[in-house]
Design a protein around this motif. Sequence first.
Motif, mmCIF file in Angstrom:
data_model
loop_
_atom_site.group_PDB
_atom_site.id
_atom_site.type_symbol
_atom_site.label_atom_id
_atom_site.label_comp_id
_atom_site.label_asym_id
_atom_site.label_seq_id
_atom_site.Cartn_x
_atom_site.Cartn_y
_atom_site.Cartn_z
ATOM 1 N N LEU A 28 0.852 -1.187 0.000
ATOM 2 C CA LEU A 28 0.000 0.000 0.000
ATOM 3 C C LEU A 28 0.884 1.233 0.000
ATOM 4 N N HIS A 29 0.543 2.205 -0.817
ATOM 5 C CA HIS A 29 1.258 3.480 -0.867
ATOM 6 C C HIS A 29 0.268 4.600 -0.615
ATOM 7 N N LEU A 30 0.520 5.404 0.404
ATOM 8 C CA LEU A 30 -0.325 6.548 0.735
ATOM 9 C C LEU A 30 0.546 7.793 0.813
ATOM 10 N N SER A 31 0.094 8.849 0.174
ATOM 11 C CA SER A 31 0.880 10.076 0.111
ATOM 12 C C SER A 31 0.188 11.192 0.873
ATOM 13 N N GLU A 32 0.956 11.886 1.701
ATOM 14 C CA GLU A 32 0.493 13.093 2.380
ATOM 15 C C GLU A 32 1.718 13.993 2.528
ATOM 16 N N ALA A 33 1.944 14.841 1.542
ATOM 17 C CA ALA A 33 3.165 15.648 1.500
ATOM 18 C C ALA A 33 3.376 16.390 2.826
ATOM 19 N N PRO A 34 4.638 16.389 3.308
ATOM 20 C CA PRO A 34 5.866 15.871 2.703
ATOM 21 C C PRO A 34 6.183 14.425 3.077
ATOM 22 N N TYR A 35 5.157 13.633 3.390
ATOM 23 C CA TYR A 35 5.364 12.251 3.816
ATOM 24 C C TYR A 35 4.868 11.278 2.750
ATOM 25 N N GLU A 36 5.735 10.351 2.362
ATOM 26 C CA GLU A 36 5.344 9.249 1.491
ATOM 27 C C GLU A 36 5.364 7.974 2.333
ATOM 28 N N ASN A 37 4.225 7.278 2.374
ATOM 29 C CA ASN A 37 4.054 6.119 3.247
ATOM 30 C C ASN A 37 3.920 4.849 2.418
ATOM 31 N N TYR A 38 4.721 3.860 2.757
ATOM 32 C CA TYR A 38 4.699 2.583 2.062
ATOM 33 C C TYR A 38 4.516 1.466 3.092
ATOM 34 N N PHE A 39 3.580 0.560 2.816
ATOM 35 C CA PHE A 39 3.315 -0.564 3.698
ATOM 36 C C PHE A 39 3.603 -1.859 2.958
ATOM 37 N N LEU A 40 4.243 -2.782 3.663
ATOM 38 C CA LEU A 40 4.523 -4.104 3.106
ATOM 39 C C LEU A 40 4.267 -5.136 4.191
ATOM 40 N N SER A 41 3.390 -6.090 3.894
ATOM 41 C CA SER A 41 3.125 -7.206 4.808
ATOM 42 C C SER A 41 3.170 -8.501 4.023
ATOM 43 N N ASP A 42 3.735 -9.526 4.642
ATOM 44 C CA ASP A 42 3.703 -10.866 4.056
ATOM 45 C C ASP A 42 3.756 -11.870 5.199
ATOM 46 N N CYS A 43 4.008 -13.118 4.878
ATOM 47 C CA CYS A 43 3.996 -14.132 5.929
ATOM 48 C C CYS A 43 5.267 -14.118 6.775
ATOM 49 N N ILE A 44 6.134 -13.148 6.539
ATOM 50 C CA ILE A 44 7.373 -13.040 7.307
ATOM 51 C C ILE A 44 7.302 -11.899 8.308
ATOM 52 N N THR A 45 6.916 -10.720 7.848
ATOM 53 C CA THR A 45 6.896 -9.555 8.721
ATOM 54 C C THR A 45 5.983 -8.497 8.124
ATOM 55 N N SER A 46 5.770 -7.412 8.883
ATOM 56 C CA SER A 46 4.998 -6.260 8.427
ATOM 57 C C SER A 46 5.824 -5.011 8.680
ATOM 58 N N SER A 47 5.851 -4.101 7.706
ATOM 59 C CA SER A 47 6.669 -2.891 7.828
ATOM 60 C C SER A 47 5.928 -1.693 7.268
ATOM 61 N N HIS A 48 6.103 -0.550 7.915
ATOM 62 C CA HIS A 48 5.622 0.730 7.424
ATOM 63 C C HIS A 48 6.844 1.614 7.239
ATOM 64 N N VAL A 49 7.077 2.053 6.021
ATOM 65 C CA VAL A 49 8.234 2.883 5.692
ATOM 66 C C VAL A 49 7.742 4.270 5.319
ATOM 67 N N ILE A 50 8.307 5.291 5.972
ATOM 68 C CA ILE A 50 7.927 6.673 5.703
ATOM 69 C C ILE A 50 9.159 7.439 5.245
ATOM 70 N N VAL A 51 9.044 8.087 4.100
ATOM 71 C CA VAL A 51 10.099 8.967 3.612
ATOM 72 C C VAL A 51 9.590 10.397 3.720
ATOM 73 N N THR A 52 10.337 11.215 4.438
ATOM 74 C CA THR A 52 9.974 12.617 4.617
ATOM 75 C C THR A 52 10.932 13.462 3.805
ATOM 76 N N SER A 53 10.387 14.228 2.864
ATOM 77 C CA SER A 53 11.225 15.034 1.985
ATOM 78 C C SER A 53 10.667 16.452 1.911
ATOM 79 N N PRO A 54 11.134 17.346 2.771
ATOM 80 C CA PRO A 54 10.646 18.730 2.737
ATOM 81 C C PRO A 54 11.035 19.408 1.426
#
Length: 714
Positions: A28-54
Amino acid sequence: MATFLVLWWILASSVGFTFAADCPASRLHLSEAPYENYFLSDCITSSHVIVTSPDANTNNSNVKPRLLVAWPAGNSGAAAYFEAENDGMLGLHLENSTADGEVLGTVNEPAADGAKNENPRVGVKGLIHFDAPALLTLPILGSVRSIRDYSEGGGVLSPDVQNAVVTEKFGSDGGQFSRTWFDGVTTTWIDFTPTSGAEAVRIITGGKSKLRFGAGTYEFRATFNYPQLDQLSPSEVLNNASQGLIKESADLTTSLSFLSYSNKLLAGSWRFLTYFGRDSMLSALLMQDILSQGEGGALEAVIGAVIERINKTDGTVCHEENLGDYASFLARLKGIDSSAPSCDYKMVDTDFLLPILMRDYFVNTDIGRSRATPFLTLKATFLEENAEVAYRELAQRTAEKIMSITAPFASSQVVSNLIHLKDGESVGEWRDSNSGLGGGRIPYDVNTALVPAGLRAIATLSQAGIFPDHPEWADTAGKYAQVWEDETLQFFEVSVSRSEAQQLIEQYASDTALAGPSNTDQITGNVTFYGLALGGANNKPVRVMNTDDCFRHFLLNTTNQDQLSAFLEQTADHILQNFPVGLSTDVGLFVANPAYAGNKSLSGQFKNSDYHGTVVWSWQLAMMAAGLGRQLARCDGPDAPEFCNQGLRSKVRDAYKALWDTINKNRAQLSGEVWSWEYNNGYKPVPLSAFSTTESDIIQLWSLTFLAVHQEDV
C-alpha cells in the motif's frame, strides 16, 4: 503470520494484483506531502516505511529529511535523520527495484549459528535516492516510542539509547548503524549500500559518528530479530457478509489488516503502532457489523487483548501497553532488569467501554452467546501478574470497580461524586493532550455517556449470567444507570444569551484574527452546549463547544423525553451552524470551538495547530454520524421518542444530512487520524503537521470505521 489470500497493491489511484509463489505480499502506498508512506506485509513480517522530503512548500521547520521504518512487532522502529552536506535543501525518495519493479522487499535471514537470539533477522529493504550529497546525522533504533518522543518531545533523546548505537562499515563500500536492545539479545540494524555507481558510504567520526552519501541511489535495509505477530488478512479480519469490502475498499481493508493481529488490534501507524484499549474498543463498537467473530476473529482479539491487560488488583483497564525495548527502558528507570511488558493505567474512560463491548458481543450476537463460556474460561498469559487468572475473573474485577466508583453519585447527585481525572494526571480520556480539556478535571464524555452506558451493559451481562457472583447487578446497575443518564447533563450545560453570544464571537474573531466570516447572523436565540469538562475552583463548565455529544447519541437510548429533545436540538444546531458559531466547516466538524470561552488564554489552547483544538478527527465524525443515525432510527421502533412526532425530527434529519455532506466531501482524509485547515476562500484541509510537531498517523484504526458506518435512510 497468516498468509494473505489476496494482494492489494495500491499505488496512487491504481489497483493491481500480483502474487508471489512462496509468500503473497500486501502493499500500500499513501501520500500526504511531505510524507510518502509505504506498507509491506507478508507471511514473514509487516513494515511501514515513511520517507519525509521537505521542499520549498513545507512551512513547518520541524519537518526534516528522514527515513523511518515502523514494525508492529514490539512497537519497534528505526529512524534515520538526514541533512544536506552543504546546508542546502535535501530531497529524497524511494525508487522501484530494478529486479522486480517493487518499491519495497522483505528481508528474512536466519539467526547466526550459536547466536543468543534464535529469532530470524527480518525487516524491509528498498532503494533511497538523494538529490544532493547528504549526511545521516541521527539514527534512532529500537522503540517507536523513542522515535515519537524525539519527534514530538522537542528533540528528547535518551543517552542510554543513543550511546548504545554502533557505527561500522557494511561490506566494502557501505555503512551501518546497529543497536542491541536493553534486553541484551535483540538488535536493530539499518544499513546502506551504494548502487548504480553512487559514491561509497563514508563514516565521519567525531563526537557522534555520521554517514556521508553522495548524490545518487543507495540500497537500505532495516532489520531486527524480535518475535513477529500473527497478522489477520483482510479476509480474516472481516466477517463473511463483509468480504465484498476487500474489492470495494481495497486501501481501507489493507490498512485495517495492517493493524489487525490474532491477539490484538493496533491503534495506528506509525506513532501508535501498539495496543491502546480505548482505540480498539471504540473501533470495535463502530465496526462490529463487519468484523469477524468467533475463535480467531477480530472481535475476540479486541476483547481478549483488553482483558489480558486488566490490573487484577483494582480492575482498571490498560490504556497503552509497554513492550519490547520500551518496556525494558521503563523497567531500568525503576532500577529493574526486566523485559516483561507493562501497562499504563492512567485513563478514566477506558474501563466503561469493556462491559459495553462484552454485552454487544456475548449477549447480542448468536456467535458471541455460544462463545461466552469457552472464551471467559481462558487464562491470561500476557502480563506476568495476571498469569493463570481466568478472563471472567478479570472482567468481573473491572465491573466491580465500576459499580463501586459509580455508587456515590447514584446515592447523592453532587459534583464531588462525579468521575474525576486521577490525582497528579492532566489527562484521562480521549482528549489526552495537556490542553485537551482546557484545564478541566471532570470530563463531560465520561460522566454523561460512558458511565451510564457501562452500567447499562453490566446490568444486561448480569441478567445473562456473565457475572454469576453478582446477580444483584441486574437490578442495581440499571438503577445506577438511570440516575447517571438523567442527572449528569445539568452540571455541564452552558447557556449564552443571543446578545452575549454575538459579542463573544466577534471578540474571538478579533483575538484570533479569524480569516473566515464570523457568521453571527446564524445566532437567532440563546446558544446552549455542554462544556468539555468541569474545572476551576468552582467546578464550572469549561466553555468550549465540542463534538463529544456523539458518545451519548451512540451509546445511550435515553428515555427522559424533554432532556432528549433538548439535547438533540442543541447538537443539530451545532452541526447546522458554521464555525465559529457552531462546529461545521468545509473540512468537517471541529472537535472543539472555544469562541464562547470569553477568555483569550483559554481559547488560545484550542488553535488549528493543537492536537485537540479547532481540528477534525475522523472517528468523531463517524461516531456522530452513527449516533444520530441510531437516534433517528428509534423513530421507526415501537417506543418512538417524543421528538419523532415534533418538528425537531426534521431538524435532526437536516443535521444528519449536512454531516454526511461534509463527510463525503472529505473522503480523502477519512482514514487518517486528525487534520487541520487553512482558510483560502473557504476552509481547506491541511495535515496537522503543517502547523505542529505532532504528526498525524496516516492510518488510524478508529478512522477506518467508515468501512462500517454509512448514511442510513432515516
